[in-house]
Design a protein around this motif. Structure first.
Motif, PDB file in Angstrom:
ATOM      1  N   HIS A   1      38.666  43.895  48.018  1.00  0.00           N
ATOM      2  CA  HIS A   1      38.190  44.531  46.786  1.00  0.00           C
ATOM      3  C   HIS A   1      39.259  45.391  46.115  1.00  0.00           C
ATOM      4  CE1 HIS A   1      34.280  43.085  48.093  1.00  0.00           C
ATOM      5  NE2 HIS A   1      33.903  43.248  46.845  1.00  0.00           N
ATOM      6  N   THR A   2      40.364  45.667  46.786  1.00  0.00           N
ATOM      7  CA  THR A   2      41.464  46.320  46.078  1.00  0.00           C
ATOM      8  C   THR A   2      42.087  45.363  45.066  1.00  0.00           C
ATOM      9  OG1 THR A   2      43.227  45.703  47.662  1.00  0.00           O
ATOM     10  CG2 THR A   2      41.962  47.704  48.126  1.00  0.00           C
ATOM     11  N   VAL A   3      41.943  44.060  45.313  1.00  0.00           N
ATOM     12  CA  VAL A   3      42.404  43.031  44.376  1.00  0.00           C
ATOM     13  C   VAL A   3      41.288  42.675  43.398  1.00  0.00           C
ATOM     14  CG1 VAL A   3      43.300  40.680  44.163  1.00  0.00           C
ATOM     15  CG2 VAL A   3      44.002  42.114  46.097  1.00  0.00           C
ATOM     16  N   LEU A   4      40.102  42.420  43.929  1.00  0.00           N
ATOM     17  CA  LEU A   4      38.965  42.025  43.090  1.00  0.00           C
ATOM     18  C   LEU A   4      38.613  43.107  42.064  1.00  0.00           C
ATOM     19  CD1 LEU A   4      36.804  40.534  45.960  1.00  0.00           C
ATOM     20  CD2 LEU A   4      37.537  39.234  43.953  1.00  0.00           C
ATOM     21  N   ALA A   5      38.568  44.367  42.506  1.00  0.00           N
ATOM     22  CA  ALA A   5      38.205  45.452  41.591  1.00  0.00           C
ATOM     23  C   ALA A   5      39.242  45.596  40.488  1.00  0.00           C
ATOM     24  CB  ALA A   5      38.049  46.762  42.356  1.00  0.00           C
ATOM     25  N   ALA A   6      40.530  45.462  40.851  1.00  0.00           N
ATOM     26  CA  ALA A   6      41.588  45.577  39.845  1.00  0.00           C
ATOM     27  C   ALA A   6      41.465  44.469  38.804  1.00  0.00           C
ATOM     28  CB  ALA A   6      42.956  45.518  40.525  1.00  0.00           C
ATOM     29  N   TYR A   7      41.199  43.253  39.249  1.00  0.00           N
ATOM     30  CA  TYR A   7      41.080  42.110  38.338  1.00  0.00           C
ATOM     31  C   TYR A   7      39.858  42.236  37.438  1.00  0.00           C
ATOM     32  CZ  TYR A   7      40.183  37.346  36.713  1.00  0.00           C
ATOM     33  OH  TYR A   7      39.913  36.241  35.926  1.00  0.00           O
ATOM     34  N   TRP A   8      38.688  42.441  38.050  1.00  0.00           N
ATOM     35  CA  TRP A   8      37.449  42.424  37.274  1.00  0.00           C
ATOM     36  C   TRP A   8      37.306  43.657  36.391  1.00  0.00           C
ATOM     37  CZ3 TRP A   8      34.896  38.319  36.136  1.00  0.00           C
ATOM     38  CH2 TRP A   8      34.872  37.230  37.013  1.00  0.00           C
ATOM     39  N   SER A   9      37.868  44.784  36.790  1.00  0.00           N
ATOM     40  CA  SER A   9      37.830  45.965  35.930  1.00  0.00           C
ATOM     41  C   SER A   9      38.529  45.685  34.605  1.00  0.00           C
ATOM     42  CB  SER A   9      38.488  47.154  36.639  1.00  0.00           C
ATOM     43  OG  SER A   9      38.547  48.278  35.792  1.00  0.00           O
ATOM     44  N   LYS A  10      39.657  45.011  34.677  1.00  0.00           N
ATOM     45  CA  LYS A  10      40.397  44.657  33.460  1.00  0.00           C
ATOM     46  C   LYS A  10      39.654  43.627  32.628  1.00  0.00           C
ATOM     47  CE  LYS A  10      44.971  43.121  31.899  1.00  0.00           C
ATOM     48  NZ  LYS A  10      46.342  42.710  32.344  1.00  0.00           N
TER      49      LYS A  10
END
Length: 273
Positions: free
Chosen positions: A233-242
């Protein structure tokens, strides 16, 4: 030598749900080969080893510790659920007196704060970069078959490749995927990928509403599928937040989570024995 081992289910408040991790608080460092043998014996996605940074501290009084994570086959640089479980083991069983615990790790200093209804875990963001899908044709095919793909991105820091299914896909497409870990290993042995994330946009308007869904596979580290993982989720959150333009998101893996990102990712999570 007697080594205490706690097994806790992270990301849940229900026993036998979430993601189990083994936690070993150690009075002294062990040989790396012994860490690996213990992790293989536990045979969970991660086993965490906690040691003191200050020899005069105890597990009840110290506020900063060393933390390492091992899968059944290798040491990893970042693990969310085993970090949460480590803090919970110190708070619950060692009766640690501090409100926040700091862990020195391969990924830097990580913090977990005890709160009334659970624990707040502060994790770094790892924004991925867009990739040409044809660079990972075999891996995409092994993971999602002929289902339409909207995006392929890679976090080179964590070696996590993320495949986003097209928005036209029903959630059942993700749920029903039969991903063969051997096929994934055969599709990519370049070393660029150590974990595969498959995700799709959610429907916040539905009841219950989720901003995105995901599944995580890491056979390169001896983990066929991880039920719910903080590091992903450090990757998923960064992607989906944008993509979504949101700072707080409700997401679904095998267990619903709330994640957000400011300058760092944080997760409001719980841990259950």
């Amino acid at each position: 030598m007697e080594i205490p081992v706690f097994v806790l289910d992270a990301f849940t408040n229900v026993a036998f749900k979430g993601n189990p991790a083994a936690v070993c608080p150690l009075m002294q460092e062990l040989d790396d080969s012994l860490y690996q043998k213990i992790a293989a014996e536990m045979n969970l996605s991660e086993t965490a080893f906690i040691t003191r940074t200050n020899p005069s501290d105890t597990f009840a009084t110290g506020s900063k510790f060393h933390l390492r994570w091992f899968t059944p086959t290798t040491e990893v640089n970042l693990c969310g659920h085993a970090t949460l479980a480590s803090a919970a083991a110190l708070f619950l069983f060692e009766k640690n007196i501090n409100s926040t615990l700091m862990f020195e790790t391969r990924s830097g200093l990580l913090a977990v704060t005890q709160q009334k209804d659970g624990y707040l875990m502060d994790f770094p963001l790892n924004p991925p970069t867009k990739q040409e899908p044809n660079e990972f044709t075999d891996l995409v095919q092994a993971a999602v078959g002929n289902n339409p793909v909207q995006d392929v991105v890679l976090s080179s820091v964590t070696k996590k490749l993320m495949i986003r299914l097209a928005d036209s896909c029903d959630r059942s497409v993700l749920t029903n995927l039969k991903v063969d870990p051997v096929a994934l290993l055969n599709a990519d042995n370049s070393g660029r990928v150590k974990s595969l994330l498959i995700t799709m946009k959610g429907s916040p308007e539905s009841q219950p509403g989720y901003d995105f869904y995901s599944r995580v596979f890491a056979p390169w580290s001896g983990i066929p599928e991880d039920p719910v993982t903080g590091s992903a989720h450090t990757v998923l959150a960064a992607y989906w937040s944008k993509v979504l333009g949101k700072k707080i998101m409700t997401v679904f893996t095998s267990t619903p989570l709330k994640v957000g990102d400011w300058r760092r990712a944080w997760m409001v999570l719980s841990c259950c024995l």
